[in-house]
Scaffold this motif. Structure first.
Motif, mmCIF file in Angstrom:
data_model
loop_
_atom_site.group_PDB
_atom_site.id
_atom_site.type_symbol
_atom_site.label_atom_id
_atom_site.label_comp_id
_atom_site.label_asym_id
_atom_site.label_seq_id
_atom_site.Cartn_x
_atom_site.Cartn_y
_atom_site.Cartn_z
ATOM 1 N N LEU A 1 27.875 44.074 42.964
ATOM 2 C CA LEU A 1 27.953 42.542 42.637
ATOM 3 C C LEU A 1 29.246 42.092 42.819
ATOM 4 O O LEU A 1 30.332 42.966 42.676
ATOM 5 C CB LEU A 1 27.661 42.501 41.022
ATOM 6 C CG LEU A 1 26.014 42.707 40.931
ATOM 7 C CD1 LEU A 1 25.717 42.526 39.334
ATOM 8 C CD2 LEU A 1 25.300 41.765 41.676
ATOM 9 N N TRP A 2 29.487 40.989 43.293
ATOM 10 C CA TRP A 2 30.737 40.297 43.288
ATOM 11 C C TRP A 2 31.272 39.795 41.992
ATOM 12 O O TRP A 2 30.738 39.619 41.123
ATOM 13 C CB TRP A 2 30.909 39.030 44.307
ATOM 14 C CG TRP A 2 30.654 39.353 45.775
ATOM 15 C CD1 TRP A 2 30.079 40.536 46.305
ATOM 16 C CD2 TRP A 2 30.575 38.513 46.787
ATOM 17 N NE1 TRP A 2 30.054 40.578 47.786
ATOM 18 C CE2 TRP A 2 30.419 39.110 48.072
ATOM 19 C CE3 TRP A 2 30.932 37.255 46.880
ATOM 20 C CZ2 TRP A 2 30.290 38.486 49.127
ATOM 21 C CZ3 TRP A 2 30.853 36.792 47.964
ATOM 22 C CH2 TRP A 2 30.669 37.171 49.305
ATOM 23 N N PRO A 3 32.593 40.069 41.794
ATOM 24 C CA PRO A 3 33.141 39.596 40.383
ATOM 25 C C PRO A 3 32.677 38.183 40.347
ATOM 26 O O PRO A 3 32.873 37.044 41.299
ATOM 27 C CB PRO A 3 34.749 39.791 40.703
ATOM 28 C CG PRO A 3 34.896 40.711 41.625
ATOM 29 C CD PRO A 3 33.659 40.609 42.634
ATOM 30 N N GLU A 4 32.504 37.668 39.067
ATOM 31 C CA GLU A 4 31.973 36.246 38.840
ATOM 32 C C GLU A 4 33.482 35.341 39.129
ATOM 33 O O GLU A 4 33.034 34.360 39.297
ATOM 34 C CB GLU A 4 31.711 36.201 37.236
ATOM 35 C CG GLU A 4 30.607 36.940 36.759
ATOM 36 C CD GLU A 4 30.352 36.732 35.309
ATOM 37 O OE1 GLU A 4 30.382 35.556 34.889
ATOM 38 O OE2 GLU A 4 29.568 37.237 34.749
ATOM 39 N N ASN A 5 34.582 35.692 39.069
ATOM 40 C CA ASN A 5 35.564 34.871 39.399
ATOM 41 C C ASN A 5 35.909 34.797 40.743
ATOM 42 O O ASN A 5 37.138 34.432 41.132
ATOM 43 C CB ASN A 5 36.742 34.769 38.381
ATOM 44 C CG ASN A 5 37.520 36.382 38.403
ATOM 45 O OD1 ASN A 5 36.809 37.155 38.974
ATOM 46 N ND2 ASN A 5 38.485 36.672 37.705
ATOM 47 N N SER B 1 36.779 34.072 44.304
ATOM 48 C CA SER B 1 36.862 32.599 45.098
ATOM 49 C C SER B 1 37.045 32.789 46.519
ATOM 50 O O SER B 1 38.220 33.676 46.855
ATOM 51 C CB SER B 1 37.883 31.684 44.609
ATOM 52 O OG SER B 1 37.949 30.506 45.380
#
Length: 80
Positions: free
Chosen positions: A62-66, A68
């Motif tokens: 999974l990609w980190p939630e933050n 960008s």
């Protein structure tokens, strides 16, 4: 000038038959004919025999939630 792409039938005696759109008026027209190297039937047959593309898949989690991926966030003041 109008460009039309269509399929033409060539007979053994060298005559060509082409179906044109109905908006082409009857009469004599200057026509340019381009004959491709391979027959249309061979192209269709080759497309059917080609296997589907197989792209590799890499699971990186999974990609980190933050995270960008905006250019401004990735490069900051770089290039200014």
């Amino acid at each position: 000038m109008k460009s039309i792409e269509t399929i033409a039938t060539v007979t053994k005696d060298g005559k060509i038959t082409v179906q044109l759109p109905l908006d082409i008026p009857a009469g004599e027209h200057h026509v340019v004919i381009v004959i491709e190297e391979k027959y249309t039937d061979e192209k269709v047959e080759r497309k059917e025999k080609r296997p589907p593309l197989n792209f590799p898949v890499h699971n990186c989690g999974l990609w980190p939630e933050n995270l960008s991926l905006r250019r401004e966030d990735m490069y900051g003041d770089w290039g200014r």
